[in-house]
Design a protein around this motif. Structure first.
Motif, PDB file in Angstrom:
ATOM      1  N   PRO A  64       0.816  -1.224   0.000  1.00 58.29           N
ATOM      2  CA  PRO A  64       0.000   0.000   0.000  1.00 58.29           C
ATOM      3  C   PRO A  64       0.849   1.274   0.000  1.00 58.29           C
ATOM      4  O   PRO A  64       0.553   2.223  -0.733  1.00 58.29           O
ATOM      5  CB  PRO A  64      -0.844  -0.131   1.273  1.00 58.29           C
ATOM      6  CG  PRO A  64      -0.945  -1.603   1.509  1.00 58.29           C
ATOM      7  CD  PRO A  64       0.396  -2.156   1.078  1.00 58.29           C
ATOM      8  N   ALA A  65       1.914   1.309   0.779  1.00 58.69           N
ATOM      9  CA  ALA A  65       2.793   2.487   0.811  1.00 58.69           C
ATOM     10  C   ALA A  65       3.548   2.640  -0.506  1.00 58.69           C
ATOM     11  O   ALA A  65       3.747   3.762  -0.985  1.00 58.69           O
ATOM     12  CB  ALA A  65       3.775   2.385   1.977  1.00 58.69           C
ATOM     13  N   ILE A  66       3.965   1.528  -1.102  1.00 60.59           N
ATOM     14  CA  ILE A  66       4.650   1.584  -2.395  1.00 60.59           C
ATOM     15  C   ILE A  66       3.709   2.159  -3.451  1.00 60.59           C
ATOM     16  O   ILE A  66       4.115   2.957  -4.284  1.00 60.59           O
ATOM     17  CB  ILE A  66       5.192   0.194  -2.794  1.00 60.59           C
ATOM     18  CG1 ILE A  66       6.296  -0.247  -1.825  1.00 60.59           C
ATOM     19  CG2 ILE A  66       5.693   0.189  -4.233  1.00 60.59           C
ATOM     20  CD1 ILE A  66       6.700  -1.709  -1.935  1.00 60.59           C
ATOM     21  N   HIS A  67       2.435   1.788  -3.394  1.00 62.11           N
ATOM     22  CA  HIS A  67       1.455   2.362  -4.318  1.00 62.11           C
ATOM     23  C   HIS A  67       1.335   3.870  -4.101  1.00 62.11           C
ATOM     24  O   HIS A  67       1.399   4.649  -5.053  1.00 62.11           O
ATOM     25  CB  HIS A  67       0.083   1.692  -4.145  1.00 62.11           C
ATOM     26  CG  HIS A  67      -0.107   0.533  -5.061  1.00 62.11           C
ATOM     27  ND1 HIS A  67      -0.787   0.633  -6.238  1.00 62.11           N
ATOM     28  CD2 HIS A  67       0.317  -0.751  -4.975  1.00 62.11           C
ATOM     29  CE1 HIS A  67      -0.789  -0.546  -6.846  1.00 62.11           C
ATOM     30  NE2 HIS A  67      -0.123  -1.399  -6.097  1.00 62.11           N
ATOM     31  N   THR A  68       1.154   4.289  -2.861  1.00 62.46           N
ATOM     32  CA  THR A  68       0.977   5.710  -2.558  1.00 62.46           C
ATOM     33  C   THR A  68       2.191   6.526  -2.961  1.00 62.46           C
ATOM     34  O   THR A  68       2.057   7.586  -3.583  1.00 62.46           O
ATOM     35  CB  THR A  68       0.695   5.894  -1.048  1.00 62.46           C
ATOM     36  OG1 THR A  68      -0.499   5.200  -0.717  1.00 62.46           O
ATOM     37  CG2 THR A  68       0.548   7.361  -0.694  1.00 62.46           C
ATOM     38  N   ASP A  69       3.376   6.045  -2.615  1.00 63.97           N
ATOM     39  CA  ASP A  69       4.594   6.827  -2.809  1.00 63.97           C
ATOM     40  C   ASP A  69       5.183   6.729  -4.212  1.00 63.97           C
ATOM     41  O   ASP A  69       5.883   7.646  -4.645  1.00 63.97           O
ATOM     42  CB  ASP A  69       5.661   6.393  -1.798  1.00 63.97           C
ATOM     43  CG  ASP A  69       5.243   6.634  -0.363  1.00 63.97           C
ATOM     44  OD1 ASP A  69       4.329   7.461  -0.133  1.00 63.97           O
ATOM     45  OD2 ASP A  69       5.817   5.991   0.535  1.00 63.97           O
ATOM     46  N   THR A  70       4.931   5.640  -4.919  1.00 63.09           N
ATOM     47  CA  THR A  70       5.575   5.440  -6.217  1.00 63.09           C
ATOM     48  C   THR A  70       4.566   5.166  -7.332  1.00 63.09           C
ATOM     49  O   THR A  70       4.463   5.942  -8.276  1.00 63.09           O
ATOM     50  CB  THR A  70       6.602   4.295  -6.140  1.00 63.09           C
ATOM     51  OG1 THR A  70       7.564   4.609  -5.125  1.00 63.09           O
ATOM     52  CG2 THR A  70       7.317   4.106  -7.457  1.00 63.09           C
ATOM     53  N   PHE A  71       3.825   4.068  -7.241  1.00 64.72           N
ATOM     54  CA  PHE A  71       2.925   3.671  -8.328  1.00 64.72           C
ATOM     55  C   PHE A  71       1.935   4.782  -8.665  1.00 64.72           C
ATOM     56  O   PHE A  71       1.776   5.153  -9.832  1.00 64.72           O
ATOM     57  CB  PHE A  71       2.183   2.379  -7.956  1.00 64.72           C
ATOM     58  CG  PHE A  71       1.321   1.838  -9.068  1.00 64.72           C
ATOM     59  CD1 PHE A  71       1.871   1.043 -10.057  1.00 64.72           C
ATOM     60  CD2 PHE A  71      -0.030   2.140  -9.129  1.00 64.72           C
ATOM     61  CE1 PHE A  71       1.088   0.549 -11.099  1.00 64.72           C
ATOM     62  CE2 PHE A  71      -0.827   1.651 -10.155  1.00 64.72           C
ATOM     63  CZ  PHE A  71      -0.268   0.852 -11.139  1.00 64.72           C
ATOM     64  N   ASP A  72       1.270   5.336  -7.663  1.00 65.92           N
ATOM     65  CA  ASP A  72       0.252   6.365  -7.907  1.00 65.92           C
ATOM     66  C   ASP A  72       0.845   7.649  -8.475  1.00 65.92           C
ATOM     67  O   ASP A  72       0.164   8.392  -9.166  1.00 65.92           O
ATOM     68  CB  ASP A  72      -0.520   6.672  -6.622  1.00 65.92           C
ATOM     69  CG  ASP A  72      -1.331   5.486  -6.118  1.00 65.92           C
ATOM     70  OD1 ASP A  72      -1.519   4.511  -6.881  1.00 65.92           O
ATOM     71  OD2 ASP A  72      -1.783   5.540  -4.957  1.00 65.92           O
ATOM     72  N   VAL A  73       2.117   7.912  -8.206  1.00 70.04           N
ATOM     73  CA  VAL A  73       2.799   9.103  -8.737  1.00 70.04           C
ATOM     74  C   VAL A  73       3.223   8.865 -10.182  1.00 70.04           C
ATOM     75  O   VAL A  73       2.910   9.658 -11.079  1.00 70.04           O
ATOM     76  CB  VAL A  73       4.024   9.462  -7.861  1.00 70.04           C
ATOM     77  CG1 VAL A  73       4.822  10.600  -8.485  1.00 70.04           C
ATOM     78  CG2 VAL A  73       3.584   9.807  -6.443  1.00 70.04           C
ATOM     79  N   ILE A  74       3.924   7.764 -10.426  1.00 65.55           N
ATOM     80  CA  ILE A  74       4.498   7.493 -11.744  1.00 65.55           C
ATOM     81  C   ILE A  74       3.423   7.201 -12.787  1.00 65.55           C
ATOM     82  O   ILE A  74       3.531   7.628 -13.938  1.00 65.55           O
ATOM     83  CB  ILE A  74       5.503   6.320 -11.670  1.00 65.55           C
ATOM     84  CG1 ILE A  74       6.665   6.657 -10.738  1.00 65.55           C
ATOM     85  CG2 ILE A  74       6.026   5.942 -13.056  1.00 65.55           C
ATOM     86  CD1 ILE A  74       7.496   7.843 -11.132  1.00 65.55           C
TER      87      ILE A  74
END
Length: 162
Positions: A64-74
């Motif tokens: 979930p944090a990887i999504h928020t910090d990276t996936f959702d941004v990129i």
């Protein structure tokens, strides 16, 4: 977002079965292709749920944090990621491995990648990845992803959508 049609993704498990090194390389490809195509299923197939993802000194823990910090941004951007110089070391147990790679990534504002004279950010990075072989599926998954940005050229504001 872009009016360019999306490219379909292949399934996380390919046929015929991949060799160990091919399967580990494919894990890295699933990660970056998931980012470039906004395919959460493909991206998530590359990680264990408790994975860590570090970009320089910023560490995200758990999917979930990887999504928020990276996936959702990129995935809001028009991006391409290219990997090369992949080296793989599979532990004697055959269940853990590590890999290194060089990466080149290009970033444009969402829907603006094919428009002339748009601000962009290109970066060269080095990856170090620790992987585990998932019980049952046999898929290799990232346990820890570490990226060091070695250089960047362009406008960092692209990353925030500005």
């Amino acid at each position: 977002m872009s009016s360019i049609p999306s490219i379909p993704s292949l399934p996380p498990t390919l046929s015929p079965a991949l060799t160990g090194r091919e399967a580990i390389t494919d894990t890295l490809y699933r990660c970056v292709l998931g980012l470039d195509t906004n395919d959460a299923t493909l991206f998530d197939s590359a990680f264990i749920p408790s994975a860590t993802f570090a970009i320089n000194d910023k560490v995200s823990t758990g999917l979930p944090a990887i999504h928020t910090d990276t996936f959702d941004v990129i995935t809001k951007l028009d991006t391409t990621h290219f990997l090369t110089n992949i080296r793989i070391n599979i532990a004697e147990d055959g269940l853990t491995a590590s890999a290194t790679a060089s990466a080149l990534s290009q970033h444009y504002g969402g829907g603006k990648g094919v428009e002339p004279a748009q601000p962009s950010l290109m970066a060269g990075s080095l990856y170090f990845v620790e992987l585990v072989k998932e019980e049952g599926s046999g898929l290799w998954k990232i346990e820890a992803f570490k990226m060091r940005v070695s250089w960047a050229e362009g406008d960092w504001a692209v990353m925030s959508g500005n």
